[in-house]
Design a protein around this motif. Sequence first.
Motif, PDB file in Angstrom:
ATOM      1  N   UNK A  39       6.556 -34.286  19.665  1.00  0.00           N
ATOM      2  CA  UNK A  39       7.014 -32.997  20.181  1.00  0.00           C
ATOM      3  C   UNK A  39       8.091 -32.395  19.291  1.00  0.00           C
ATOM      4  N   UNK A  40       9.003 -33.221  18.823  1.00  0.00           N
ATOM      5  CA  UNK A  40      10.067 -32.728  17.944  1.00  0.00           C
ATOM      6  C   UNK A  40       9.490 -32.241  16.621  1.00  0.00           C
ATOM      7  N   UNK A  56       4.024 -20.406   5.015  1.00  0.00           N
ATOM      8  CA  UNK A  56       4.713 -21.661   4.691  1.00  0.00           C
ATOM      9  C   UNK A  56       3.683 -22.694   4.233  1.00  0.00           C
ATOM     10  N   UNK A  57       3.929 -23.305   3.108  1.00  0.00           N
ATOM     11  CA  UNK A  57       2.979 -24.256   2.531  1.00  0.00           C
ATOM     12  C   UNK A  57       3.063 -25.609   3.220  1.00  0.00           C
ATOM     13  N   UNK A  58       2.028 -26.398   3.008  1.00  0.00           N
ATOM     14  CA  UNK A  58       1.993 -27.773   3.531  1.00  0.00           C
ATOM     15  C   UNK A  58       3.167 -28.580   2.965  1.00  0.00           C
ATOM     16  N   UNK A  59       3.467 -28.390   1.690  1.00  0.00           N
ATOM     17  CA  UNK A  59       4.565 -29.123   1.060  1.00  0.00           C
ATOM     18  C   UNK A  59       5.889 -28.813   1.742  1.00  0.00           C
ATOM     19  N   UNK A  60       6.109 -27.560   2.091  1.00  0.00           N
ATOM     20  CA  UNK A  60       7.352 -27.172   2.753  1.00  0.00           C
ATOM     21  C   UNK A  60       7.460 -27.817   4.128  1.00  0.00           C
ATOM     22  N   UNK A  61       6.383 -27.785   4.904  1.00  0.00           N
ATOM     23  CA  UNK A  61       6.407 -28.375   6.239  1.00  0.00           C
ATOM     24  C   UNK A  61       6.586 -29.887   6.188  1.00  0.00           C
ATOM     25  N   UNK A  62       6.073 -30.505   5.133  1.00  0.00           N
ATOM     26  CA  UNK A  62       6.188 -31.962   5.013  1.00  0.00           C
ATOM     27  C   UNK A  62       7.641 -32.415   4.867  1.00  0.00           C
ATOM     28  N   UNK A  63       8.543 -31.501   4.517  1.00  0.00           N
ATOM     29  CA  UNK A  63       9.951 -31.873   4.341  1.00  0.00           C
ATOM     30  C   UNK A  63      10.671 -32.081   5.663  1.00  0.00           C
ATOM     31  N   UNK A  64      10.063 -31.654   6.779  1.00  0.00           N
ATOM     32  CA  UNK A  64      10.782 -31.740   8.064  1.00  0.00           C
ATOM     33  C   UNK A  64      10.116 -32.684   9.059  1.00  0.00           C
ATOM     34  N   UNK A  65       9.058 -33.378   8.629  1.00  0.00           N
ATOM     35  CA  UNK A  65       8.376 -34.324   9.516  1.00  0.00           C
ATOM     36  C   UNK A  65       8.235 -35.667   8.807  1.00  0.00           C
ATOM     37  N   UNK A  66       7.796 -36.675   9.552  1.00  0.00           N
ATOM     38  CA  UNK A  66       7.616 -38.006   8.985  1.00  0.00           C
ATOM     39  C   UNK A  66       6.555 -38.040   7.895  1.00  0.00           C
ATOM     40  N   UNK A  67       6.682 -39.005   7.010  1.00  0.00           N
ATOM     41  CA  UNK A  67       5.790 -39.061   5.851  1.00  0.00           C
ATOM     42  C   UNK A  67       4.343 -39.306   6.226  1.00  0.00           C
ATOM     43  N   UNK A  68       4.088 -39.940   7.343  1.00  0.00           N
ATOM     44  CA  UNK A  68       2.714 -40.212   7.774  1.00  0.00           C
ATOM     45  C   UNK A  68       2.223 -39.220   8.825  1.00  0.00           C
ATOM     46  N   UNK A  70       0.528 -35.951  10.356  1.00  0.00           N
ATOM     47  CA  UNK A  70      -0.548 -35.045   9.968  1.00  0.00           C
ATOM     48  C   UNK A  70      -0.146 -33.601  10.284  1.00  0.00           C
ATOM     49  N   UNK A  71       0.069 -32.815   9.238  1.00  0.00           N
ATOM     50  CA  UNK A  71       0.425 -31.399   9.425  1.00  0.00           C
ATOM     51  C   UNK A  71      -0.701 -30.665  10.147  1.00  0.00           C
ATOM     52  N   UNK A  72      -1.930 -30.974   9.798  1.00  0.00           N
ATOM     53  CA  UNK A  72      -3.067 -30.275  10.401  1.00  0.00           C
ATOM     54  C   UNK A  72      -3.135 -30.513  11.910  1.00  0.00           C
ATOM     55  N   UNK A  73      -2.893 -31.756  12.332  1.00  0.00           N
ATOM     56  CA  UNK A  73      -2.931 -32.047  13.763  1.00  0.00           C
ATOM     57  C   UNK A  73      -1.773 -31.370  14.493  1.00  0.00           C
ATOM     58  N   UNK A  74      -0.611 -31.311  13.857  1.00  0.00           N
ATOM     59  CA  UNK A  74       0.519 -30.600  14.449  1.00  0.00           C
ATOM     60  C   UNK A  74       0.184 -29.126  14.657  1.00  0.00           C
ATOM     61  N   UNK A  75      -0.386 -28.521  13.630  1.00  0.00           N
ATOM     62  CA  UNK A  75      -0.758 -27.101  13.720  1.00  0.00           C
ATOM     63  C   UNK A  75      -1.794 -26.899  14.824  1.00  0.00           C
ATOM     64  N   UNK A  76      -2.771 -27.802  14.902  1.00  0.00           N
ATOM     65  CA  UNK A  76      -3.789 -27.693  15.955  1.00  0.00           C
ATOM     66  C   UNK A  76      -3.147 -27.714  17.345  1.00  0.00           C
ATOM     67  N   UNK A  77      -2.193 -28.622  17.550  1.00  0.00           N
ATOM     68  CA  UNK A  77      -1.526 -28.721  18.849  1.00  0.00           C
ATOM     69  C   UNK A  77      -0.688 -27.476  19.143  1.00  0.00           C
ATOM     70  N   UNK A  78      -0.030 -26.952  18.118  1.00  0.00           N
ATOM     71  CA  UNK A  78       0.756 -25.733  18.304  1.00  0.00           C
ATOM     72  C   UNK A  78      -0.137 -24.554  18.667  1.00  0.00           C
ATOM     73  N   UNK A  79      -1.259 -24.436  17.990  1.00  0.00           N
ATOM     74  CA  UNK A  79      -2.175 -23.327  18.268  1.00  0.00           C
ATOM     75  C   UNK A  79      -2.764 -23.445  19.675  1.00  0.00           C
ATOM     76  N   UNK A  80      -2.998 -24.673  20.104  1.00  0.00           N
ATOM     77  CA  UNK A  80      -3.501 -24.879  21.459  1.00  0.00           C
ATOM     78  C   UNK A  80      -2.478 -24.382  22.483  1.00  0.00           C
ATOM     79  N   UNK A  81      -1.213 -24.648  22.242  1.00  0.00           N
ATOM     80  CA  UNK A  81      -0.163 -24.198  23.153  1.00  0.00           C
ATOM     81  C   UNK A  81      -0.020 -22.675  23.159  1.00  0.00           C
ATOM     82  N   UNK A  82      -0.381 -22.036  22.043  1.00  0.00           N
ATOM     83  CA  UNK A  82      -0.210 -20.582  21.932  1.00  0.00           C
ATOM     84  C   UNK A  82      -1.399 -19.793  22.480  1.00  0.00           C
TER      85      UNK A  82
END
Length: 230
Positions: A39-40, A56-68, A70-82
Motif C-alpha cells: 500500500x505504501x 514519469x519513467x519506470x526508472x524514476x518510479x523504481x527509486x521510491x519502491x523496493x528493488x523487487x 513490480x511497477x506494472x502490478x502497482x500501476x494496475x492496482x492504482x488504476x483499479x482503484x481509480x
Amino acid sequence: MTMGKPDEPGKTRTSRKKDASERLLDRELVNLPPELRWREWMLRVEAVIFAAAEPVSRETLARVVGKDCSIDLLIDDLREELKGRPYDIVSVAGGWQHLTRPAYASAIRASQASTGGGPPALSDFEAMVLVAIAYFQPITRGDLSKIFGKEVSRDTIASLRNANFLASGPRSPTPGAPYTYVTTKHFLIAFGMETLRDLPDIEALEDAGLLSRTAAAPDREFPDADDVEP
C-alpha cells in the motif's frame, strides 16, 4: 578550522544531494507487513506521478519502491482503484501520467478553469499538417504541399515547431537535400499517446477525405498505421 570531506571524483554537488536523498528513503520497508508495504509503495508511486509535470519513467518510479517490486502490478492496482473517478493513470510517451478521462473534457472546457495541460490551440489547417507529418514522417515541406494541393508555408511549420510538436529530421535524399520534419516526444505527451502506433487508422482518415497517401508522391511508399515506428 576543519576540512570537509573531499568531493568524490566525477560527482557534482547536485548528484551528491540526489544520492543522499535516495539513501534516506527506506525503499524496502521490511518492517511493514506485506499488505501495508504494498500500500505504501502504491501511494508513493501515485504521489510521484501526480506531482510530475511530464510522464514519469519506470526508472524514476523504481527509486521510491523496493528493488523487487513490480511497477506494472502497482500501476494496475492504482488504476483499479481509480475506476469510477474522472481521471486515470495513463501510459504516455514511455512513462505514466495522471490524465482526466475524455468523457469529462467538455465539462472542463465549459468551466473555463485554468488548466496546466492539453495541446495548444491550432488552426484546422495546422492540425491537418501535423496529422500528415505524424503519419508520413520524416517528410519535407514540399511533400506536405503535394498532399494538400497547396503550399504549406514556412509560417505553418514554424507555428508547429514553436508548439514543440515538430523537430528537424534527416535531410531528404532528393535534389537540394531539403529538411524533413518529425514529431517530438511532446507531441505524444500532448495527445496522450504511448507511441506513434497509437495514431488512428490512416485508412479511416482517407475514407473521410482528410488525407491521401497517393497524392503526396507517386514514387513514395507511405506506411500503414501498424507500420509506423514508435
